[in-house]
Write a protein that holds these residues in place. Structure first.
Motif, PDB file in Angstrom:
ATOM      1  N   SER A  57       5.294 151.684  -6.677  1.00  0.00           N
ATOM      2  CA  SER A  57       4.854 152.999  -6.381  1.00  0.00           C
ATOM      3  C   SER A  57       5.299 153.689  -4.994  1.00  0.00           C
ATOM      4  N   LYS A  58       5.459 154.944  -5.025  1.00  0.00           N
ATOM      5  CA  LYS A  58       5.982 155.590  -3.725  1.00  0.00           C
ATOM      6  C   LYS A  58       4.981 155.187  -2.661  1.00  0.00           C
ATOM      7  N   GLN A  59       3.694 155.277  -2.724  1.00  0.00           N
ATOM      8  CA  GLN A  59       3.002 155.161  -1.732  1.00  0.00           C
ATOM      9  C   GLN A  59       3.145 153.655  -1.210  1.00  0.00           C
ATOM     10  N   ALA A 114       6.090 153.100   0.639  1.00  0.00           N
ATOM     11  CA  ALA A 114       6.255 153.725   2.063  1.00  0.00           C
ATOM     12  C   ALA A 114       5.225 152.818   3.171  1.00  0.00           C
ATOM     13  N   GLU A 115       4.187 152.387   2.738  1.00  0.00           N
ATOM     14  CA  GLU A 115       3.422 151.569   3.476  1.00  0.00           C
ATOM     15  C   GLU A 115       4.066 150.198   3.766  1.00  0.00           C
ATOM     16  N   CYS A 160       8.180 172.547   0.098  1.00  0.00           N
ATOM     17  CA  CYS A 160       8.047 171.661   0.864  1.00  0.00           C
ATOM     18  C   CYS A 160       8.785 171.580   2.122  1.00  0.00           C
ATOM     19  N   CYS A 212      11.033 162.469  -4.628  1.00  0.00           N
ATOM     20  CA  CYS A 212      10.795 162.683  -3.022  1.00  0.00           C
ATOM     21  C   CYS A 212      11.002 161.359  -2.283  1.00  0.00           C
ATOM     22  N   GLY A 216      11.267 158.347   0.461  1.00  0.00           N
ATOM     23  CA  GLY A 216      10.396 157.575   1.121  1.00  0.00           C
ATOM     24  C   GLY A 216       9.770 158.252   2.400  1.00  0.00           C
ATOM     25  N   TYR A 217      10.555 158.856   3.212  1.00  0.00           N
ATOM     26  CA  TYR A 217      10.023 159.320   4.509  1.00  0.00           C
ATOM     27  C   TYR A 217       9.149 160.510   4.484  1.00  0.00           C
ATOM     28  N   LYS A 218       9.077 161.032   3.308  1.00  0.00           N
ATOM     29  CA  LYS A 218       7.921 161.972   3.085  1.00  0.00           C
ATOM     30  C   LYS A 218       6.499 161.243   3.215  1.00  0.00           C
ATOM     31  N   PHE A 219       6.574 160.147   2.751  1.00  0.00           N
ATOM     32  CA  PHE A 219       4.942 159.334   2.742  1.00  0.00           C
ATOM     33  C   PHE A 219       4.689 158.726   4.043  1.00  0.00           C
ATOM     34  N   ASN A 220       5.944 158.349   5.089  1.00  0.00           N
ATOM     35  CA  ASN A 220       5.465 157.529   6.305  1.00  0.00           C
ATOM     36  C   ASN A 220       6.159 158.313   7.399  1.00  0.00           C
TER      37      ASN A 220
END
Length: 454
Positions: free
Chosen positions: A300-302, A305-306, A402, A423, A425-429
């Motif tokens: 998953s994207k989240q 990103a973590e 966005c 979207c 990955g940098y959007k989430f981190n």
């Protein structure tokens, strides 16, 4: 009169240099510029109050487009900029597939591979189409990508065609660049030398999916043999050659549920092997659908990103290079959004999207035309995503609202069409990435004013 740009992201943390001076980072997604600003300037930007800015800051902030003309419709300004760039015929970009075959059998690949190279008739038509594009009066630069399947299975074809393209560009005064996207297993020092010196290749993108046993399982050769050590030893052997240092090598790692836990060990090994060079970089990306179903293995994207934050920090700590923040605004998103770009499959089909060639259903139904029917003009036929900027403006996706749209450009029209929001990955981190940028600039986290001290 100015207004603070809507396309501005501030670090939520304050940092201090070795003198104790405190700053925050400001990033413009319109220009992909990062600035360290004092806390008073950060407060004024965050409040959207240009009148509170010290006059000395105004020029730099305008140049970075963190300040823009009052009343400007920024969405329209960015999309109009992108439309102009997409309509520009001076920068030609053509991706060629010299073969339909790949010597690997990666489980996450959606392509169908068959043996055989280009026929002489097909090869001559590809050659003539590229040469017409190079010779077109509006052409100022040309980029040729060698793509696959596995392009090195068609190395003889590359050696035949590429030098002709290089000569034609030189004769016309056209800037020439070339990228090869390869699994790396068929590279040798001699072939790398030829690709750089004779074929104009200045960027190699090579996929390595983890440490030796993980890579060899994740990306098995059809012969049953492993490829990790062959790949990395070959590339490492040319890095010390002074005449070859103009080329850049990117190691791409495709991550799914099977190899995500092994990325740190891979990073540490690549550092030990001496890949901390200015012309070597690393890209770690999630596996995604390529005309196939990868839902059982994709991360998953989240969750990605973590983990990515940890991987980026580890890369930095080991002196390995990776892009922390976008450094170029996406004026032209990809070949699918401009008629100055096209992909010519080994089948002769011409596409606008690089994920269509050799995918059976796409080859049957989604080609824009065939090279035999393309005609004498080196212009790609209209494709399904040429109006992508209009789609964003209409609100077909959430990109319209966005803050990252100018650097992301919508990421992938095909993925949106298929119902998979792409979207980046940098959007989430993003805040974690700003921390890493600050660290590389010699700044340390500091207590004090910020919108959300972590």
């Amino acid at each position: 009169m100015d207004q603070v740009s809507r396309y501005l992201v501030m670090s939520d943390r304050a940092y201090a240099d070795d003198t104790g001076a405190r700053v925050r980072l400001a990033y413009s997604t319109r220009t992909a510029n990062t600035m360290a600003v004092d806390l008073a300037t950060a407060r004024a930007l965050e409040a959207g109050d240009p009148a509170a800015l010290a006059p000395a800051w105004a020029g730099a902030l305008r140049t970075a487009e963190m300040l823009v003309p009052a009343g400007e419709d920024e969405l329209s300004a960015v999309l109009d900029r992108n439309r102009r760039a997409s309509a520009d015929r001076s920068a030609v970009h053509i991706a060629l597939l010299p073969t339909s075959y790949c010597n690997m059998g990666c489980a996450y690949c959606g392509q169908q591979h068959t043996r055989g190279g280009l026929s002489h008739t097909h090869r001559s038509r590809v050659r003539d189409r590229v040469l017409r594009a190079v010779a077109a009066p509006h052409t100022r630069s040309v980029r040729i990508d060698w793509f696959g399947a596995e392009p090195m299975m068609g190395y003889a074809i590359i050696r035949d065609l590429a030098p002709r393209f290089v000569r034609a560009a030189a004769e016309r005064g056209v800037a020439y660049s070339s990228v090869i996207v390869t699994n790396g297993s068929l590279l040798t020092p001699a072939k790398i030398d030829t690709l750089i010196r004779s074929c104009g290749v200045n960027h190699f993108e090579i996929t390595v999916d983890g440490p030796p046993e993980i890579h060899d399982e994740h990306r098995p050769l059809k012969s049953g043999q492993g490829s990790f050590w062959k790949i990395v030893r070959t590339v490492r052997s040319v890095l010390d050659e002074p005449d070859l240092q103009s080329a850049h090598f990117t190691f791409r790692t495709n991550v799914d549920a099977h190899n995500q836990d092994d990325v740190p060990r891979y990073i540490e090994l690549m550092a030990e092997l001496g890949f901390d060079r200015p012309n070597v970089s690393f890209s770690i990306v999630p596996v995604h659908s390529w005309g196939n179903d990868v839902s059982a293995i994709e991360v998953s994207k989240q969750a990605f990103a973590e983990q990515e934050t940890h991987w980026l920090r580890l890369l930095s700590e080991h002196g390995l290079h990776a892009q922390l923040l976008p450094n170029v605004a996406k004026k032209v998103l990809c070949p699918a959004t401009t008629t100055s770009s096209e992909i010519i499959s080994s089948t002769g089909n011409i596409f606008s999207c690089s994920e269509y060639p050799l995918v059976p259903e796409a080859e049957r139904t989604l080609a824009l035309t065939h090279i035999d029917r393309a005609g004498p003009e080196p212009v790609r036929p209209v494709g399904p995503f040429d109006g992508w900027n209009d789609e964003i403006e209409r609100g077909s996706t959430w990109c319209k609202g966005c803050v990252f749209m100018p650097t992301c450009g919508g990421s992938c029209p095909k993925a949106w069409q298929e119902g998979h929001p792409p979207c980046p990955g940098y959007k989430f981190n993003f805040q974690d990435r700003l921390d890493l940028v600050a660290s590389q600039c010699g700044l340390s986290p500091a207590p004090g004013e910020a919108s959300g001290v972590r």
